[in-house]
Design an enzyme around this catalytic site. Structure first.
Site, short mmCIF file in Angstrom:
data_model
loop_
_atom_site.label_atom_id
_atom_site.label_comp_id
_atom_site.label_asym_id
_atom_site.label_seq_id
_atom_site.Cartn_x
_atom_site.Cartn_y
_atom_site.Cartn_z
N GLU A 132 0.81 -1.22 0.00
CA GLU A 132 0.00 0.00 0.00
C GLU A 132 0.85 1.27 0.00
OE1 GLU A 132 -2.46 -3.31 0.82
OE2 GLU A 132 -0.70 -2.65 1.95
N HIS A 158 -10.84 -6.36 8.47
CA HIS A 158 -11.60 -6.12 7.24
C HIS A 158 -12.92 -5.40 7.50
CE1 HIS A 158 -8.94 -9.54 6.33
NE2 HIS A 158 -8.95 -9.09 5.08
#
Length: 325
Positions: free
Chosen positions: A60, A130
């Site tokens: 990321e 998540h």
């Protein structure tokens, strides 16, 4: 108008802008031929080629760094962070580079063509890696815009506006609505102005404010309250940075009460910023303390997801308590 779900609306917005803007690229983990984990970018690589829609390594920080470099050249970058929970390795690049690029160059350079798309929130039994809602971290960073849509029509119009905005935008997508939210969406190109809240329903007794997936929650709570004679005014904030103080303050001056609902934890959540501002703007109009119905101050739980969620029942009880204060 066409019937579509939120994923279809987002995909259509990306396709429209890629057709109009030849410099625009879409990239992230598995966004190419696979179309991403949720398939939001399905078909884009086939339509526009591997040079304009492609997979990145699983890094990321690298995704955000590449996005900054591409946008700094005056080009349009749309970077997908696979889950909002994964955005933290990119945090330094976003808040220290993307947000400050224009300022530190004295407006000689910018990364205004940069949009980060990322699915946020719970409701899919994703557990603590998540399911997070990290929007508040980015609202305290000058130079960034933060946007959260509530349905397919809003997602398409807000995303088109975000990709064309002259500032970097973090665009949080409520993943539990990706396929669950289906509605009428205008065909073709249109934009919804960033920084403007929408009064979804007029009311007189209490202002109920939310954004993203929580809008459905508060609407259901307000329907229950209406059956008991409580008139709720519902506002979708849509943009958190900048946020529409004027629209919210005007509503609270009319109703005398405010309830804010968000899925992120209570402490440090964006509801605190809204509450502080509105009590300053509307102090003499308030009939009861500003109420916050939020997630718990715990890591997002798996088996106790239902208990964690600021659902319609908690919201309904808070509405009654505020009106009965």
């Amino acid at each position: 108008m066409a019937q579509m779900n939120m994923l279809h609306a987002i995909n259509e917005a990306l396709s429209i802008e890629m057709e109009k803007n030849q410099s625009m690229i879409v990239f992230g983990e598995d966004v190419g031929h696979f179309g991403g984990v949720f398939r939001a970018t399905s078909g884009l690589q086939e339509k526009f080629g591997k040079e304009r829609c492609f997979n990145t390594p699983l890094t990321e920080q690298g995704i955000a760094g590449f996005a900054n470099g591409y946008a700094a050249a005056g080009l349009t970058a749309v970077a997908e962070i696979q889950f909002a929970d994964y955005i933290f390795p990119a945090f330094d690049q976003i808040v220290n580079e993307s947000a400050k690029f224009r300022y530190r160059s004295g407006n000689q350079f910018d990364v205004g063509g940069l949009t980060f798309r990322t699915p946020y929130g719970g409701g899919i039994a994703g557990g603590h890696y998540h399911s997070q809602s990290p929007e508040a971290y980015f609202t305290q960073t000058p130079g960034l815009k933060v946007v959260v849509p509530r349905n397919p029509e809003q997602a398409k119009g807000l995303l088109l506006a975000a990709m064309r905005d002259p500032n970097p935008v973090v665009f949080f997508e409520p993943k539990r609505l990706y396929r669950a939210s289906v509605g009428e969406v205008p065909e073709g190109d249109y934009e919804i102005e960033l920084g403007k809240a929408e009064v979804v329903k007029q009311g007189t007794d209490i202002t109920v404010l939310a954004w993203g997936a929580q809008m459905e929650i508060v609407e259901n709570a307000c329907k229950k309250a209406e059956k008991e004679g409580i008139s709720c005014e519902i506002i979708d904030l849509r943009s958190l940075a900048p946020w529409d103080v004027d629209t919210v303050a005007a509503s609270v001056k009319k109703t005398g009460r405010l309830l804010i609902n968000h899925e992120a934890p209570l402490t440090g959540g964006f509801a605190g910023e809204i509450a502080a501002t509105i009590q300053q703007e509307c102090f003499l109009y308030l009939e009861s303390p500003i109420s916050r119905v939020c997630g718990l101050d715990t890591p997002y739980p798996l088996i106790h997801e239902k208990e964690y969620m600021p659902d319609e029942h908690k919201t309904y009880e808070a509405i009654k308590a505020s009106v009965g204060f």
